[in-house]
Motif scaffolding. Structure first.
Motif, PDB file in Angstrom:
ATOM      1  N   ASN A   1      22.327  -6.527  -0.744  1.00 35.71           N
ATOM      2  CA  ASN A   1      22.574  -5.088  -0.716  1.00 35.71           C
ATOM      3  C   ASN A   1      22.290  -4.449   0.633  1.00 35.71           C
TER       4      ASN A   1
ATOM      5  N   GLY B   1      26.146  -4.254   4.899  1.00 37.76           N
ATOM      6  CA  GLY B   1      27.270  -3.351   4.659  1.00 37.76           C
ATOM      7  C   GLY B   1      28.599  -3.946   5.055  1.00 37.76           C
ATOM      8  N   GLY B   2      28.598  -4.802   6.057  1.00 39.11           N
ATOM      9  CA  GLY B   2      29.823  -5.431   6.531  1.00 39.11           C
ATOM     10  C   GLY B   2      29.512  -6.652   7.353  1.00 39.11           C
TER      11      GLY B   2
ATOM     12  N   LYS C   1      33.301  -5.911   0.986  1.00 41.58           N
ATOM     13  CA  LYS C   1      32.718  -5.294   2.166  1.00 41.58           C
ATOM     14  C   LYS C   1      33.630  -5.612   3.353  1.00 41.58           C
TER      15      LYS C   1
ATOM     16  N   LEU D   1      31.276   1.995   7.996  1.00 43.00           N
ATOM     17  CA  LEU D   1      30.041   2.071   7.220  1.00 43.00           C
ATOM     18  C   LEU D   1      29.537   3.493   7.014  1.00 43.00           C
TER      19      LEU D   1
ATOM     20  N   PRO E   1      30.805   3.261   0.275  1.00 40.89           N
ATOM     21  CA  PRO E   1      31.027   1.815   0.111  1.00 40.89           C
ATOM     22  C   PRO E   1      31.956   1.453  -1.038  1.00 40.89           C
TER      23      PRO E   1
ATOM     24  N   ASP F   1      29.258   8.787  -5.408  1.00 34.56           N
ATOM     25  CA  ASP F   1      29.722   9.031  -4.039  1.00 34.56           C
ATOM     26  C   ASP F   1      30.918   9.980  -4.008  1.00 34.56           C
TER      27      ASP F   1
ATOM     28  N   GLY G   1      26.390   4.517  -2.262  1.00 43.13           N
ATOM     29  CA  GLY G   1      26.992   3.298  -2.800  1.00 43.13           C
ATOM     30  C   GLY G   1      26.917   3.221  -4.310  1.00 43.13           C
TER      31      GLY G   1
END
Length: 259
Positions: free
Chosen positions: A47, A50-51, A99, A201, A205, A240, A258
């Motif tokens: 988690n 992010g990428g 991602k 980012l 997400p 989100d 997220g």
């Protein structure tokens, strides 16, 4: 897991996966492919990631292809199993990763190396990069998605030419064809990849993941519009989306979680 052929580095929410066989121009042997499969799974379920940015060790090569020595003992059934397993466990995983995945192409990206870059969502190349699919010079064809992904990016005619002639193209030519998004200096490659990733980012997400799914459906699914509708609707179940809409109406910056 202790990796023998990869370097894993986390820079904030960005994880670097570096193919680390510089003396072999980062060729993809079976051990490296196995480690890549494990690393991708770890990144997906971590988690804090992010990428992902994928690149190669050293200044000469992103990945100069498969380890051809391992092909000597393959028969038809073995080759079918190899292509199927690696397509499913690595190249398709990257393409469908929820991602963002960026390829930072630092030098040669040939054969399986170009196919690895093609599976990524975005490609940035250094100005010394050269790309190609030379498999027909070995009596083979691309087996990790090259015949499928390359035409979708640059068109059937030019993909035919690249694959059938086996000739390499420069980074500048790749940019003109739409094969890479940007060409930068070697020294600026990492910074450019991170700049793009950080822009992504900043966004929600789950919306990014849904957009990846919908965009891929345009290429892989006869019902791409239906997939887009499903992914669009799913966004409205997320916190989100509520935050993004509220922030827009209140003229403030959104804070995404997220969720």
């Amino acid at each position: 897991m202790v990796y023998q052929n990869l370097l894993i580095e986390n820079r904030g929410p960005i994880q670097y996966i570096v193919i680390n066989r510089e003396s072999k121009l980062n060729a993809l042997n079976k051990d490296t492919l196995f480690e890549l499969h494990i690393a991708l799974g770890d990144a997906l379920h971590n988690n804090t990631v992010g990428g992902v940015i994928i690149t190669g060790a050293g200044p000469k090569a992103f990945v100069a292809g498969a380890d051809i020595a391992e092909f000597r003992s393959l028969n038809v059934n073995g080759a079918r199993a190899l292509a199927h397993e690696n397509q499913r466990n690595i190249f398709n995983v990257i393409e469908n990763f929820s991602k963002p995945v960026i390829a930072a192409i630092n030098g040669f990206a040939l054969g399986g190396g170009l196919e690895l870059a093609l599976a990524c969502h975005i490609r940035v190349a250094s100005d010394n990069a050269k790309m190609g699919l030379p498999e027909v010079t070995l009596g083979l064809i691309p087996g990790y998605g090259g015949t499928q992904r390359l035409p979708k990016l640059i068109g059937k005619g030019k993909a035919m030419e690249m694959i059938l002639t086996a000739e390499m193209i420069t980074a500048a030519e790749a940019y003109q064809l739409g094969l890479v998004n940007y060409v930068v200096s070697q020294d600026g490659l990492t910074a450019k990849a991170e700049e793009i990733m950080n822009k992504i980012l900043k966004n929600a997400p789950l919306a990014v993941a849904g957009a990846i799914t919908a965009i891929n459906a345009a290429n892989n699914d006869a019902h791409g519009f239906d997939t887009e509708i499903v992914e669009f609707a799913k966004c409205f179940s997320t916190a989100d989306a509520k935050e993004g809409i509220a922030a827009f109406l209140a003229k403030r910056k959104a804070t995404f979680t997220g969720k």
